[in-house]
Design an enzyme around this catalytic site. Structure first.
Site, PDB file in Angstrom:
ATOM      1  N   LYS A  36       0.651  -1.041   0.155  1.00 37.54           N
ATOM      2  CA  LYS A  36       0.055  -0.211  -0.130  1.00 37.54           C
ATOM      3  C   LYS A  36       1.034   1.282   0.186  1.00 37.54           C
ATOM      4  CE  LYS A  36      -1.879  -1.529   4.111  1.00 37.54           C
ATOM      5  NZ  LYS A  36      -1.434  -2.715   4.392  1.00 37.54           N
ATOM      6  N   ARG A  95      11.960  -6.364   5.211  1.00 34.70           N
ATOM      7  CA  ARG A  95      12.220  -4.739   5.300  1.00 34.70           C
ATOM      8  C   ARG A  95      12.475  -4.013   6.720  1.00 34.70           C
ATOM      9  NH1 ARG A  95       6.195  -1.159   5.099  1.00 34.70           N
ATOM     10  NH2 ARG A  95       6.066  -2.429   6.642  1.00 34.70           N
TER      11      ARG A  95
HETATM   12  P1  B4P Z   1       0.896   0.487   8.337  1.00 39.54           P
HETATM   13  O1  B4P Z   1       1.996   1.895   8.426  1.00 39.54           O
HETATM   14  O2  B4P Z   1       0.484   0.732   7.289  1.00 39.54           O
HETATM   15  O3  B4P Z   1       1.634  -0.517   7.881  1.00 39.54           O
HETATM   16  P2  B4P Z   1       1.989  -2.256   7.171  1.00 39.54           P
HETATM   17  O4  B4P Z   1       0.417  -2.635   7.082  1.00 39.54           O
HETATM   18  O5  B4P Z   1       3.368  -2.252   7.297  1.00 39.54           O
HETATM   19  O6  B4P Z   1       2.597  -1.475   5.392  1.00 39.54           O
HETATM   20  P3  B4P Z   1       1.778  -1.151   4.123  1.00 39.54           P
HETATM   21  O7  B4P Z   1       0.837  -2.418   3.635  1.00 39.54           O
HETATM   22  O8  B4P Z   1       1.714  -0.095   3.254  1.00 39.54           O
HETATM   23  O9  B4P Z   1       3.021  -1.679   3.449  1.00 39.54           O
HETATM   24  P4  B4P Z   1       4.497  -1.941   2.189  1.00 39.54           P
HETATM   25  O10 B4P Z   1       3.908  -1.092   0.994  1.00 39.54           O
HETATM   26  O11 B4P Z   1       5.726  -0.346   2.791  1.00 39.54           O
HETATM   27  O12 B4P Z   1       0.597  -0.020   9.431  1.00 39.54           O
HETATM   28  C1  B4P Z   1       0.943   0.150  11.097  1.00 39.54           C
HETATM   29  C2  B4P Z   1       1.041  -0.412  12.164  1.00 39.54           C
HETATM   30  O13 B4P Z   1      -0.205   1.152  12.428  1.00 39.54           O
HETATM   31  C3  B4P Z   1      -0.435  -1.550  12.429  1.00 39.54           C
HETATM   32  O14 B4P Z   1       0.170  -2.680  12.648  1.00 39.54           O
HETATM   33  C4  B4P Z   1      -1.201  -0.686  13.201  1.00 39.54           C
HETATM   34  O15 B4P Z   1      -0.620  -0.697  14.786  1.00 39.54           O
HETATM   35  C5  B4P Z   1      -1.268   0.801  13.332  1.00 39.54           C
HETATM   36  N1  B4P Z   1      -2.104   0.701  12.210  1.00 39.54           N
HETATM   37  C6  B4P Z   1      -2.215   2.433  11.179  1.00 39.54           C
HETATM   38  N2  B4P Z   1      -3.692   2.160  10.408  1.00 39.54           N
HETATM   39  C7  B4P Z   1      -4.449   2.221  11.703  1.00 39.54           C
HETATM   40  C8  B4P Z   1      -5.367   1.964  11.537  1.00 39.54           C
HETATM   41  N3  B4P Z   1      -6.093   2.289  10.950  1.00 39.54           N
HETATM   42  N4  B4P Z   1      -5.884   1.513  13.146  1.00 39.54           N
HETATM   43  C9  B4P Z   1      -5.680   0.833  13.510  1.00 39.54           C
HETATM   44  N5  B4P Z   1      -4.097   0.580  13.670  1.00 39.54           N
HETATM   45  C10 B4P Z   1      -3.420   1.092  12.821  1.00 39.54           C
HETATM   46  O16 B4P Z   1       4.900  -3.091   1.784  1.00 39.54           O
HETATM   47  C11 B4P Z   1       6.203  -3.609   2.675  1.00 39.54           C
HETATM   48  C12 B4P Z   1       7.267  -3.907   2.013  1.00 39.54           C
HETATM   49  O17 B4P Z   1       6.743  -4.575   1.076  1.00 39.54           O
HETATM   50  C13 B4P Z   1       8.161  -3.059   1.714  1.00 39.54           C
HETATM   51  O18 B4P Z   1       9.684  -3.031   2.015  1.00 39.54           O
HETATM   52  C14 B4P Z   1       8.064  -2.989   0.288  1.00 39.54           C
HETATM   53  O19 B4P Z   1       8.988  -2.261  -0.382  1.00 39.54           O
HETATM   54  C15 B4P Z   1       7.908  -4.569  -0.038  1.00 39.54           C
HETATM   55  N6  B4P Z   1       7.292  -4.570  -1.567  1.00 39.54           N
HETATM   56  C16 B4P Z   1       6.063  -4.050  -1.606  1.00 39.54           C
HETATM   57  N7  B4P Z   1       5.605  -4.146  -3.381  1.00 39.54           N
HETATM   58  C17 B4P Z   1       6.649  -5.112  -3.521  1.00 39.54           C
HETATM   59  C18 B4P Z   1       6.408  -5.827  -4.391  1.00 39.54           C
HETATM   60  N8  B4P Z   1       5.302  -5.484  -5.647  1.00 39.54           N
HETATM   61  N9  B4P Z   1       7.367  -7.091  -4.618  1.00 39.54           N
HETATM   62  C19 B4P Z   1       8.503  -7.075  -3.797  1.00 39.54           C
HETATM   63  N10 B4P Z   1       8.204  -6.467  -2.141  1.00 39.54           N
HETATM   64  C20 B4P Z   1       7.349  -6.184  -2.482  1.00 39.54           C
END
Ligand code: B4P
Length: 190
Positions: free
Chosen positions: A14, A128
C-alpha cells in the site's frame, strides 16, 4: 475529487504504490501508519500509547485514527483528492470516513485491494525489518499477529465497499511497475 482507498494486509504494498499514485495524480497521501509513527517519533502521549499496541501487532483504537484523519482532511481543504493508505482498517472506521467525506460534499471513488499470499507478506516484512528499524517488522511472531488482526478486523472492510459497488481487487504479486499498471487501469474507470 479522486479519493482512493488502497487496501490489503500488512506488507501488501500500500505504502509503495501510494508513492507512485501521488506523483501521477497529485493526491494527498494519508497513511495512518505514518501518522502514528510521527506521533511516536515526537514522543507525544498519543504516540506513547500507540507504540505499545503497534509493537505488539495490534490495531490502535478507532477514535484515535479517525481523529487523526479528520484533522488531516480539515488541514487540506483545497486538495484534488486523497489516498487513504492503511485506513479504514475496521468497519467502524469505514463508516466514520463516509460521514467525514459526506460532511464535505465528497465521497470515496473506490477501494483497490492488493491480493498477496501470507508467505509472501511475511518474507517482505522480515526483509524490510532488516533495514527499517520498525519493531513490528523485526519479529515473525508479531508479523503473524498483524496478519491475524487483518483477517479478524480489517478483511470485513472489503465487504463494506463491495456492498457500495466500490471494490476492485488486483493481484499484488509481481513487479512494482506491473502492479501500478493494474491500479491505473482501475483508476481510469473512476
Ligand atoms: P502500516 O504502516 O499501515 O503498515 P503496513 O501495513 O505494514 O504496510 P504496507 O502495506 O503499506 O506495506 P509496504 O508498501 O510498505 O501499519 C502499521 C501499524 O500501525 C499497524 O499494525 C497498526 O498497529 C497501526 N495502524 C495503522 N493504521 C491503523 C488504523 N487505521 N487503525 C488501527 N491501527 C492502525 O510494503 C511492505 C514491504 O514490501 C516493503 O519493504 C516494500 O518494499 C515491499 N514491497 C512492496 N511491493 C512489493 C512488490 N511488488 N514485490 C516485492 N516487494 C514489495
Amino acid at each position: 475529487m479522486l479519493n482512493l482507498v488502497l487496501f490489503g494486509p500488512p506488507g501488501a504494498g500500500k505504502g509503495t504504490q501510494s508513492q507512485n499514485l501521488i506523483e501521477k495524480y497529485g493526491l494527498i497521501h494519508l497513511s495512518t501508519g505514518d501518522l502514528l509513527r510521527n506521533e511516536i517519533a515526537n514522543g507525544t502521549q498519543l504516540g506513547l500509547e500507540a507504540k505499545k499496541l503497534m509493537d505488539d501487532g495490534k490495531l490502535v483504537p478507532d477514535e484515535v485514527v479517525i481523529g487523526m484523519i479528520s484533522n488531516k482532511l480539515d488541514a487540506n481543504k483545497g486538495a484534488r483528492g486523497f489516498i487513504f493508505d492503511g485506513f479504514p482498517r475496521t468497519v467502524a472506521q469505514a463508516e466514520a470516513l463516509d460521514q467525514l467525506l459526506a460532511s464535505k460534499d465528497s465521497e470515496i471513488s473506490g477501494m483497490i485491494a492488493l491480493e498477496v499470499t501470507d508467505d509472501e507478506l511475511e518474507q517482505r516484512l522480515l526483509l524490510r525489518g532488516k533495514s527499517s528499524g520498525r519493531p513490528d517488522d523485526a519479529n515473525p511472531e508479531v508479523i503473524r499477529k498483524r496478519i491475524k488482526e487483518y483477517n479478524d478486523k480489517t478483511a470485513p472492510v472489503a465487504g463494506f465497499y463491495q456492498n457500495h459497488n466500490k471494490y476492485t481487487s488486483i493481484n499484488g504479486i509481481g513487479s512494482i511497475d506491473e502492479i501500478f499498471g493494474s491500479i491505473n487501469s482501475v483508476v481510469a474507470g473512476y
